[in-house]
Write a protein that holds these residues in place. Structure first.
Motif, PDB file in Angstrom:
ATOM      1  N   MET A  33      25.669   2.709  14.051  1.00  0.00           N
ATOM      2  CA  MET A  33      25.632   2.558  15.497  1.00  0.00           C
ATOM      3  C   MET A  33      25.130   3.849  16.118  1.00  0.00           C
ATOM      4  SD  MET A  33      28.676   0.100  16.673  1.00  0.00           S
ATOM      5  CE  MET A  33      30.042   1.227  16.432  1.00  0.00           C
ATOM      6  N   LEU A  34      24.607   3.715  17.329  1.00  0.00           N
ATOM      7  CA  LEU A  34      24.018   4.869  18.012  1.00  0.00           C
ATOM      8  C   LEU A  34      24.564   4.979  19.427  1.00  0.00           C
ATOM      9  CD1 LEU A  34      20.197   5.005  17.131  1.00  0.00           C
ATOM     10  CD2 LEU A  34      21.801   6.907  17.086  1.00  0.00           C
ATOM     11  N   TYR A  67      21.383 -10.410  20.496  1.00  0.00           N
ATOM     12  CA  TYR A  67      20.623  -9.203  20.792  1.00  0.00           C
ATOM     13  C   TYR A  67      19.290  -9.188  20.036  1.00  0.00           C
ATOM     14  CZ  TYR A  67      18.992  -4.435  20.437  1.00  0.00           C
ATOM     15  OH  TYR A  67      18.192  -3.324  20.440  1.00  0.00           O
ATOM     16  N   ASP A  68      18.241  -8.820  20.740  1.00  0.00           N
ATOM     17  CA  ASP A  68      16.898  -8.637  20.196  1.00  0.00           C
ATOM     18  C   ASP A  68      16.196  -9.961  19.881  1.00  0.00           C
ATOM     19  OD1 ASP A  68      15.256  -6.315  19.901  1.00  0.00           O
ATOM     20  OD2 ASP A  68      15.113  -6.708  17.759  1.00  0.00           O
ATOM     21  N   MET A 113      28.759  -3.518  20.894  1.00  0.00           N
ATOM     22  CA  MET A 113      29.410  -2.416  20.176  1.00  0.00           C
ATOM     23  C   MET A 113      30.938  -2.531  20.353  1.00  0.00           C
ATOM     24  SD  MET A 113      27.977   1.551  20.301  1.00  0.00           S
ATOM     25  CE  MET A 113      26.220   1.266  20.542  1.00  0.00           C
ATOM     26  N   TYR A 167      16.465  -1.562  16.043  1.00  0.00           N
ATOM     27  CA  TYR A 167      17.834  -1.093  16.253  1.00  0.00           C
ATOM     28  C   TYR A 167      18.823  -2.152  15.764  1.00  0.00           C
ATOM     29  CZ  TYR A 167      22.096   0.557  18.239  1.00  0.00           C
ATOM     30  OH  TYR A 167      23.399   0.961  18.366  1.00  0.00           O
ATOM     31  N   LYS A 168      18.420  -3.413  15.926  1.00  0.00           N
ATOM     32  CA  LYS A 168      19.265  -4.522  15.453  1.00  0.00           C
ATOM     33  C   LYS A 168      19.549  -4.396  13.947  1.00  0.00           C
ATOM     34  CE  LYS A 168      19.307  -9.571  15.095  1.00  0.00           C
ATOM     35  NZ  LYS A 168      20.494  -9.921  15.897  1.00  0.00           N
ATOM     36  N   GLU A 189      22.037  -1.600  13.187  1.00  0.00           N
ATOM     37  CA  GLU A 189      23.426  -2.022  13.411  1.00  0.00           C
ATOM     38  C   GLU A 189      23.891  -2.966  12.312  1.00  0.00           C
ATOM     39  OE1 GLU A 189      24.800  -1.771  18.088  1.00  0.00           O
ATOM     40  OE2 GLU A 189      24.939  -3.652  17.029  1.00  0.00           O
TER      41      GLU A 189
END
Lengths: 132, 132, 132, 132
Positions: A54-55, D70-71, C18, A45-46, A49
């Motif tokens: 974006m989700l 993140y991640d 986000m 997902y990183k 983005e």
């Protein structure tokens, strides 16, 4: 369009004074589920983005059956519901180490262009992975 | 370089199974304190970020004296420690409605240019407000 | 069986990368709503728990319409859906300072005896307040 | 009195709109560190609580060096500082997958009898494990 299982341990900070996991924290568990579902397909997902997609979550439904407890080893099972178009929908079940069903959930997320903030179609590289 | 007081109520989600506020959540309370300290001077942290300045925390020290409980009306007192240069330092005390001291804390934050990620001096419009 | 409005400001910790409020944190906002709905009736959730009644959430449904942003002054409107029996159901709307609808939600909670862990009926002192 | 290493992945919910992990969430990471330090000795914090011992944090000091993202796959290294008496003190370092130092921290916790709320000595079964 397989099912992915991901296990993790409940943190102390996630409990509340009822002595169980705070109900709002389950949202994080289902997010772990879909992020690992993606990773199992070879997608992070990183990176999505970073590539401008974006989700955002547009709906979240959770049914709580039984409490999750501190230090429990939980498993979230994540299932894609149908072929993603401009939205992607997942069903989840959360179980504990004894196999007891703690919660079921459903989320719908929308594919969105990070720059324009507008909805877009599911990227082809995801659709292709789903066809494999 | 005054002292600011800000009161707020403990949320259920902030407690843990010890029956008290989770120790890590105090960091949010001290942030509320300094954000409202700024607002009392006529500055919003939001506008600072919108104008390209970020204020990452570079140290956080908390001493816990007594537990904060669910639904307690807490007051955080925020005191600027010295004239800000490239850093800004605050001392905090957290008390409950009975006036009991729950915690003391100190944070140091750095002024940072959002685009370059490099340290910068405290903006003049903040220094001027402090001189008033 | 009135409607209660409660306003509060979005905290920095509630945002995610986000740039908006993390979707899971809305659960806390709706909890604020129903806790203040109770308080407006002269009942604190804290005293209910102290008197041996717990109210675990058994379902949470959120539909996200528009993003909530850092430092936004939000208002959650909480509406009891029907006369509570062994369960109590609320509808919520969340709006920002411009009156934009950010989210709608619904929760069902169960009255539970803290000692036995078993479902019980809504206490009479709540039903009486609702009749007023 | 060994050193324990524990690795985990940064969750989306842990980030804030600065695009990095919210500084207050590090407290959870250090807690993961000491809980896994205990588990590596054959003790679970859960069983300690079940047996009537609580370990409230009485001080938390964090120095932030570099942002966690993140991640990121982070590793927290947890080191007991000295033989525990009525308190137990740990030093921590947090690094990312590239080996970069993100933060150092120190916590002091107090052994407390759950029923009386009074301080007690470190249980013998922990001291014995430390002597092994």
């Amino acid at each position: 369009m397989g099912l992915n299982s991901y296990s993790f341990r409940v943190r102390y900070a996630e409990t509340d004074q009822m002595g169980v996991v705070y109900h709002g924290n389950y949202a994080q568990y289902f997010e772990l589920g879909r992020v690992e579902w993606l990773r199992a397909m070879g997608i992070t997902y990183k990176s999505m983005e970073d590539n401008g997609i974006m989700l955002p979550v547009i709906s979240l439904h959770i049914n709580y059956k039984k409490s999750a407890l501190y230090d429990d080893l939980l498993t979230v099972k994540t299932q894609l519901k149908s072929k993603p178009m401009v939205k992607i929908e997942f069903d989840y079940t959360l179980i504990n180490e004894s196999g007891e069903l703690l919660a079921t959930a459903n989320t719908v997320l929308a594919f969105m262009d990070k720059k324009t903030g507008r909805p877009i179609k599911c990227p082809d590289y995801i659709l292709e992975k789903l066809d494999d």
